[in-house]
Design a protein around this motif. Structure first.
Motif, PDB file in Angstrom:
ATOM      1  N   LYS A   1       9.570  -0.400   3.861  1.00 31.29           N
ATOM      2  CA  LYS A   1       9.107   0.919   3.432  1.00 31.29           C
ATOM      3  C   LYS A   1      10.052   1.417   2.352  1.00 31.29           C
ATOM      4  O   LYS A   1      11.228   1.631   2.608  1.00 31.29           O
ATOM      5  CB  LYS A   1       9.080   1.880   4.612  1.00 31.29           C
ATOM      6  CG  LYS A   1       8.135   1.450   5.701  1.00 31.29           C
ATOM      7  CD  LYS A   1       8.187   2.384   6.870  1.00 31.29           C
ATOM      8  CE  LYS A   1       6.910   3.137   6.888  1.00 31.29           C
ATOM      9  NZ  LYS A   1       6.796   4.124   7.920  1.00 31.29           N
TER      10      LYS A   1
ATOM     11  N   TYR B   1       0.832  -1.202   0.000  1.00 25.40           N
ATOM     12  CA  TYR B   1       0.000   0.000   0.000  1.00 25.40           C
ATOM     13  C   TYR B   1       0.868   1.253   0.000  1.00 25.40           C
ATOM     14  O   TYR B   1       2.009   1.242   0.437  1.00 25.40           O
ATOM     15  CB  TYR B   1      -0.948   0.018   1.205  1.00 25.40           C
ATOM     16  CG  TYR B   1      -0.250  -0.023   2.544  1.00 25.40           C
ATOM     17  CD1 TYR B   1       0.088   1.145   3.205  1.00 25.40           C
ATOM     18  CD2 TYR B   1       0.072  -1.227   3.141  1.00 25.40           C
ATOM     19  CE1 TYR B   1       0.735   1.119   4.425  1.00 25.40           C
ATOM     20  CE2 TYR B   1       0.723  -1.271   4.367  1.00 25.40           C
ATOM     21  CZ  TYR B   1       1.039  -0.100   4.994  1.00 25.40           C
ATOM     22  OH  TYR B   1       1.694  -0.134   6.193  1.00 25.40           O
ATOM     23  N   TRP B   2       0.272   2.330  -0.529  1.00 23.51           N
ATOM     24  CA  TRP B   2       0.892   3.654  -0.448  1.00 23.51           C
ATOM     25  C   TRP B   2       0.540   4.237   0.907  1.00 23.51           C
ATOM     26  O   TRP B   2      -0.595   4.114   1.361  1.00 23.51           O
ATOM     27  CB  TRP B   2       0.357   4.580  -1.537  1.00 23.51           C
ATOM     28  CG  TRP B   2       0.909   4.285  -2.887  1.00 23.51           C
ATOM     29  CD1 TRP B   2       0.287   3.605  -3.895  1.00 23.51           C
ATOM     30  CD2 TRP B   2       2.191   4.653  -3.380  1.00 23.51           C
ATOM     31  NE1 TRP B   2       1.100   3.528  -4.984  1.00 23.51           N
ATOM     32  CE2 TRP B   2       2.284   4.163  -4.695  1.00 23.51           C
ATOM     33  CE3 TRP B   2       3.275   5.339  -2.842  1.00 23.51           C
ATOM     34  CZ2 TRP B   2       3.413   4.345  -5.483  1.00 23.51           C
ATOM     35  CZ3 TRP B   2       4.392   5.524  -3.630  1.00 23.51           C
ATOM     36  CH2 TRP B   2       4.453   5.023  -4.929  1.00 23.51           C
ATOM     37  N   ASP B   3       1.474   4.889   1.538  1.00 25.44           N
ATOM     38  CA  ASP B   3       1.243   5.540   2.825  1.00 25.44           C
ATOM     39  C   ASP B   3       1.154   7.042   2.560  1.00 25.44           C
ATOM     40  O   ASP B   3       2.138   7.673   2.232  1.00 25.44           O
ATOM     41  CB  ASP B   3       2.403   5.227   3.767  1.00 25.44           C
ATOM     42  CG  ASP B   3       2.087   5.565   5.200  1.00 25.44           C
ATOM     43  OD1 ASP B   3       0.943   5.966   5.481  1.00 25.44           O
ATOM     44  OD2 ASP B   3       2.986   5.413   6.050  1.00 25.44           O
ATOM     45  N   GLN B   4      -0.058   7.585   2.680  1.00 29.93           N
ATOM     46  CA  GLN B   4      -0.261   9.005   2.412  1.00 29.93           C
ATOM     47  C   GLN B   4      -0.866   9.668   3.635  1.00 29.93           C
ATOM     48  O   GLN B   4      -2.019   9.402   3.958  1.00 29.93           O
ATOM     49  CB  GLN B   4      -1.236   9.243   1.278  1.00 29.93           C
ATOM     50  CG  GLN B   4      -1.046   8.422   0.057  1.00 29.93           C
ATOM     51  CD  GLN B   4      -2.225   8.642  -0.867  1.00 29.93           C
ATOM     52  OE1 GLN B   4      -2.926   7.709  -1.170  1.00 29.93           O
ATOM     53  NE2 GLN B   4      -2.461   9.853  -1.291  1.00 29.93           N
TER      54      GLN B   4
ATOM     55  N   GLN C   1      -3.927   4.593   4.279  1.00 26.76           N
ATOM     56  CA  GLN C   1      -3.366   3.530   3.469  1.00 26.76           C
ATOM     57  C   GLN C   1      -4.179   3.376   2.197  1.00 26.76           C
ATOM     58  O   GLN C   1      -5.395   3.307   2.233  1.00 26.76           O
ATOM     59  CB  GLN C   1      -3.384   2.206   4.234  1.00 26.76           C
ATOM     60  CG  GLN C   1      -2.477   2.209   5.433  1.00 26.76           C
ATOM     61  CD  GLN C   1      -2.517   0.880   6.149  1.00 26.76           C
ATOM     62  OE1 GLN C   1      -3.220  -0.026   5.780  1.00 26.76           O
ATOM     63  NE2 GLN C   1      -1.738   0.785   7.206  1.00 26.76           N
TER      64      GLN C   1
ATOM     65  N   ASN D   1       4.709   0.703   0.874  1.00 21.29           N
ATOM     66  CA  ASN D   1       4.941  -0.323   1.898  1.00 21.29           C
ATOM     67  C   ASN D   1       4.590  -1.701   1.364  1.00 21.29           C
ATOM     68  O   ASN D   1       3.549  -1.875   0.735  1.00 21.29           O
ATOM     69  CB  ASN D   1       4.067  -0.051   3.122  1.00 21.29           C
ATOM     70  CG  ASN D   1       4.377   1.276   3.743  1.00 21.29           C
ATOM     71  OD1 ASN D   1       5.352   1.432   4.430  1.00 21.29           O
ATOM     72  ND2 ASN D   1       3.524   2.257   3.481  1.00 21.29           N
TER      73      ASN D   1
END
Length: 139
Positions: A132, A82-85, A89, A123
């Motif tokens: 990460k 997943y993208w961590d923004q 998530q 991630n």
């Protein structure tokens, strides 16, 4: 207390406490799950892992025209990515996963228009390890 006689009540108390301690020991030993180990991978390409982690990965970011590719080679299949923004998530599914020898190559690809805004860290989670990967700066 050492000079007191061992009564039935005192013996029952000792047996109950020993039983509780033995149960607690075995419960903690059998049920124990270690916390998630977070490993930061800062370069655009290379190997990542720590001396304590059993999982080590090789990875590579590639940008071609309007498409971004991320490739990861590991000994086991990742559970999630997943993208961590900003604390949220954004799950990502793998486009392609193939077995290579004793490991797995997992590939993701996005068009520049499909990428989340303000993305910074991608991630990938294995059993106990979260890798990460910093999205490479524009260059």
């Amino acid at each position: 207390m050492a000079a007191e006689k061992l009564t039935r009540g005192r013996l029952a108390q000792i047996i109950v406490m020993l039983t509780l301690l033995v149960i607690a020991f075995f419960w903690r030993t059998v049920i124990y799950t270690p916390g998630l180990t977070i490993i930061d991978c800062k370069d655009a390409t290379g190997f990542c892992g720590t001396s304590q982690s059993q999982e080590k990965v090789a990875y590579e970011w590639i940008r071609k025209n309007d498409t971004i590719y991320f490739s990861l080679v590991s000994e086991s299949k990742p559970h999630s990515a997943y993208w961590d923004q900003k604390g949220k998530q954004s799950p990502e599914l793998s486009i392609k996963q193939v077995q290579e020898g004793e490991g797995y190559r997992t590939n993701w690809q996005w068009s520049r228009h499909d990428l989340p805004t303000d993305m910074g860290i991608f991630n990938v989670v294995f059993d106990r390890y979260q890798f990460k990967f910093n999205y490479p700066e524009k260059g």
